[in-house]
Design a protein around this motif. Structure first.
Motif, PDB file in Angstrom:
ATOM      1  N   PRO A 270     -12.692   6.458 -16.937  1.00 26.93           N
ATOM      2  CA  PRO A 270     -11.943   6.224 -15.819  1.00 26.93           C
ATOM      3  C   PRO A 270     -10.696   7.093 -15.754  1.00 26.93           C
ATOM      4  O   PRO A 270     -10.763   7.816 -14.338  1.00 26.93           O
ATOM      5  N   ALA A 271     -10.287   7.828 -16.403  1.00 26.48           N
ATOM      6  CA  ALA A 271      -9.339   8.894 -16.138  1.00 26.48           C
ATOM      7  C   ALA A 271      -9.860  10.039 -15.991  1.00 26.48           C
ATOM      8  O   ALA A 271      -9.335  10.945 -14.885  1.00 26.48           O
ATOM      9  N   ILE A 272     -11.029  10.362 -16.336  1.00 27.29           N
ATOM     10  CA  ILE A 272     -11.808  11.700 -15.884  1.00 27.29           C
ATOM     11  C   ILE A 272     -12.243  11.434 -14.389  1.00 27.29           C
ATOM     12  O   ILE A 272     -12.048  12.512 -13.739  1.00 27.29           O
ATOM     13  N   ASP A 273     -12.867  10.066 -14.155  1.00 30.39           N
ATOM     14  CA  ASP A 273     -13.097  10.003 -12.685  1.00 30.39           C
ATOM     15  C   ASP A 273     -11.721  10.153 -11.709  1.00 30.39           C
ATOM     16  O   ASP A 273     -12.142  11.042 -10.737  1.00 30.39           O
ATOM     17  N   LEU A 274     -10.814   9.740 -12.058  1.00 33.82           N
ATOM     18  CA  LEU A 274      -9.696   9.740 -11.360  1.00 33.82           C
ATOM     19  C   LEU A 274      -8.934  11.422 -11.320  1.00 33.82           C
ATOM     20  O   LEU A 274      -8.843  11.726  -9.912  1.00 33.82           O
ATOM     21  N   ALA A 275      -9.212  11.983 -12.339  1.00 32.16           N
ATOM     22  CA  ALA A 275      -8.865  13.618 -12.356  1.00 32.16           C
ATOM     23  C   ALA A 275     -10.002  14.258 -11.432  1.00 32.16           C
ATOM     24  O   ALA A 275      -9.474  15.310 -10.606  1.00 32.16           O
ATOM     25  N   GLU A 276     -11.222  14.018 -11.722  1.00 31.35           N
ATOM     26  CA  GLU A 276     -12.044  14.903 -10.822  1.00 31.35           C
ATOM     27  C   GLU A 276     -12.201  14.455  -9.306  1.00 31.35           C
ATOM     28  O   GLU A 276     -12.423  15.524  -8.576  1.00 31.35           O
ATOM     29  N   ASN A 277     -12.108  13.202  -9.032  1.00 28.54           N
ATOM     30  CA  ASN A 277     -12.432  12.703  -7.742  1.00 28.54           C
ATOM     31  C   ASN A 277     -11.193  12.566  -6.795  1.00 28.54           C
ATOM     32  O   ASN A 277     -11.339  12.384  -5.522  1.00 28.54           O
ATOM     33  N   GLY A 278     -10.188  12.491  -7.509  1.00 28.34           N
ATOM     34  CA  GLY A 278      -8.750  12.343  -7.040  1.00 28.34           C
ATOM     35  C   GLY A 278      -8.313  10.848  -6.659  1.00 28.34           C
ATOM     36  O   GLY A 278      -9.180   9.885  -6.726  1.00 28.34           O
ATOM     37  N   PHE A 279      -7.081  10.861  -6.424  1.00 29.91           N
ATOM     38  CA  PHE A 279      -6.345   9.471  -6.414  1.00 29.91           C
ATOM     39  C   PHE A 279      -5.190   9.786  -5.305  1.00 29.91           C
ATOM     40  O   PHE A 279      -4.599  10.624  -5.207  1.00 29.91           O
TER      41      PHE A 279
END
Length: 575
Positions: A145-154
């Protein structure tokens, strides 16, 4: 620019029957819930939350910092403690700091790269999953979940955006890699999409290679290169030698509960000493909380003086027990606490409070998870002083902590700077249990309050709110707090948390907006120097999370209730 925050939270306590996650960022809370629903337990979910907070709230926490946790094991009904703090470099002696580096103050300067101790969080995350986790989810899944937030943005949240803006200049000045955590040299704005692909790459390395992926190889080399570029002395050997410690937690019985903390080098013992002093004052009928109105001057005076007594001891004796003897047992001894309680004067402040002599007698992000198995993980992860040093190792996407600032440069003191030594540490998780009819510890609450030296002060106030005033978890966090702190001339003007807090006799009492002016005036007449804080300055009073456990009287089913601090962007959520 957003309006300044109102004081009163409009949140209600959150209830659930299976599991709850409570953290200072809704997206991080969701990350924890995702892991729980995949079969992970409270420990697995805690690491998912920690990593997601690194992405969404890097002004408070990150893999370049340290971590501690308390874990309630539902099967054994035991509380376990983990110390994930790092040590100073082997070459950083007091002599070198003073004679070669020219440090002449009480502590290492806040932004000096010699203030970086080995970051312990990465190892703590891996060890939490491997040794406390369910075994049903992998490290890759926990960090996904953290990798997704970091790569795809939040989208950046309100308070996080404000804190990021506050650290903008520090990040710009600290290292040439500033744009890894800024957007074209500026902090991201509220609601703006932020990405951090280099942090995602760091997480992928940790997930694939484990601890060696962080403490050896490319990441380790970038950490060492950056520190040494600023006359720092950390080496690859320092990083490779790091280990997490599983230690015996410390506790004190208070009323019908047991309050648990991690032992020194953490400052949790300060909260326990203060509770012990209050316990003795009640035994002697000097204090009766049933007759003290919450947040009245008399109530506040009582906890202020108990905290001053506790800090007088903790700031002197708390150090790395692997390097110097720390008298934890003696500091919590009933006879010793009875003697310390004699320093309390009901009508006025006592200017003569100094450290005691126990051997002569017989303060970040905090979050909490309770899972469907009955386990709980009280977890805290921190950079220190916001972004820490604000220096970013090239291609890594995180800032390095500055925990070495908590060493004293006073020769002979237990917490004096030395090689391969852990400093006095402010971050502390906490937990409450109650003994059942079988004598085993039953979980009552998993909680904590982040914020430097505010943390044991927050713990004390939260425990009193829950036990004596029967506030629900959200209300226990909503109500205004106090914080004792050194005078302004002992602080770094660029960072009010940058202080050593060595002389409690000069403490200022910071009072949060919402405490009545007439009560503040009564405190002043008792001899306290008080300053009222409002709006964003209320961040000094910390940001806490609480999850409580009880059984429904009619059905006997377990009920979880939680609160998330209104001083943060947080969320408690469960099912």
């Amino acid at each position: 620019m957003s309006k300044e925050l109102p004081f009163i939270s409009r949140r209600s306590a959150v209830y659930g029957t299976h599991a709850i996650v409570s953290s200072s960022q809704p997206l991080a809370t969701q990350a924890g819930l995702e892991i729980l629903k995949r079969g992970g337990n409270a420990a697995d979910a805690a690491v998912a939350v920690a990593a997601a907070l690194n992405v969404t709230e890097p002004s408070s926490t990150g893999i370049g910092g340290d971590a501690f946790c308390l874990f309630y094991d539902a099967k054994s009904k035991e509380v376990k403690a983990m110390n994930g703090s790092g040590r100073s470099p082997a070459a950083l002696t007091l002599k070198y700091a003073k004679e070669t580096l020219g440090f002449s103050g009480k502590e290492i300067p806040a932004k000096n790269l010699n203030s970086v101790t080995v970051p312990g969080a990465a190892a703590a995350w891996v060890d939490t999953v491997e040794k406390l986790g369910s075994g049903k989810v992998t490290m890759e899944e926990v960090l996904s979940p953290a990798i997704d937030l970091a790569e795809n943005g939040f989208p950046v949240s309100h308070i996080s955006a404000n804190a990021w803006k506050g650290g903008e200049q520090s990040i710009l000045k600290a290292s040439p890699n500033f744009n890894e955590m800024l957007i074209d040299g500026r902090a991201p704005r509220e609601g703006e999409i932020m990405t951090n692909p280099n942090l995602a790459k760091t997480f992928r390395t940790l997930a694939k290679e484990g601890k060696k992926g962080f403490y050896t190889g490319r990441i380790a080399q970038e950490i060492v290169d950056l520190i040494q570029s600023g006359r720092g002395v950390m080496t690859l050997e320092d990083l490779a030698a790091h280990d997490t410690q599983f230690v015996e937690p410390i506790s004190i019985d208070y009323e019908d509960i047991t309050v648990w903390e991690c032992p020194p080098n953490g400052q949790g013992i300060a909260a326990l000493i203060a509770l012990g002093v209050l316990k003795e004052l009640q035994k002697q009928n000097i204090v009766d909380f049933s007759k003290l109105e919450h947040n009245s001057a008399e109530y506040l005076h009582t906890i202020i003086e108990a905290l001053r007594i506790a800090f007088a001891d903790a700031r002197y004796y708390v150090a790395d027990p692997d390097c110097v003897p720390v008298p934890s047992k003696e500091l919590l001894d009933e006879e010793y606490l009875r003697e310390r309680a004699k320093l309390f004067i009901p009508s006025k402040t006592n200017p003569e409070i100094k450290k005691g002599y126990p051997t002569h007698n017989s303060g970040t992000v905090y979050f909490s998870v309770v899972d469907d198995y009955g386990n709980a993980c009280s977890f805290i992860n921190s950079n220190y002083m916001g972004f820490g040093t604000a220096a970013i190792p090239k291609g890594c996407g995180f800032t390095l902590q500055n925990r070495g600032c908590n060493f004293t440069l006073t020769e002979g003191a237990p917490n004096c700077l030395g090689p391969n030594k852990r400093p006095y540490h402010t971050i502390i998780p906490s937990m409450i249990t109650r003994k059942g009819s079988d004598g085993a510890h039953q979980l009552v609450a998993s909680f904590g309050v982040m914020g430097g030296f505010m943390q044991p002060q927050g713990h004390l106030q939260v425990v009193l709110n829950l036990i004596h005033y029967l506030f629900n978890p959200q209300h226990a966090l909503d109500v205004p707090r106090i914080c004792i702190s050194p005078p302004d001339d002992e602080k770094d003007s660029s960072d009010p948390l940058a202080y050593s807090f060595t002389d409690v006799s000069k403490a200022i009492v910071y009072v949060e907006d919402g405490i009545a002016d007439e009560e503040i005036e009564k405190l002043r007449k008792m001899g306290h120097t008080c300053k009222k804080l409002e709006h964003y300055a209320r961040g000094m009073f910390g940001r806490g999370q609480i999850i409580q456990v009880h059984n429904d009287e009619r059905t006997g089913k377990r009920v979880l209730s939680a609160g998330s601090d209104p001083r943060a962007d947080g969320q408690a959520c469960g099912w």
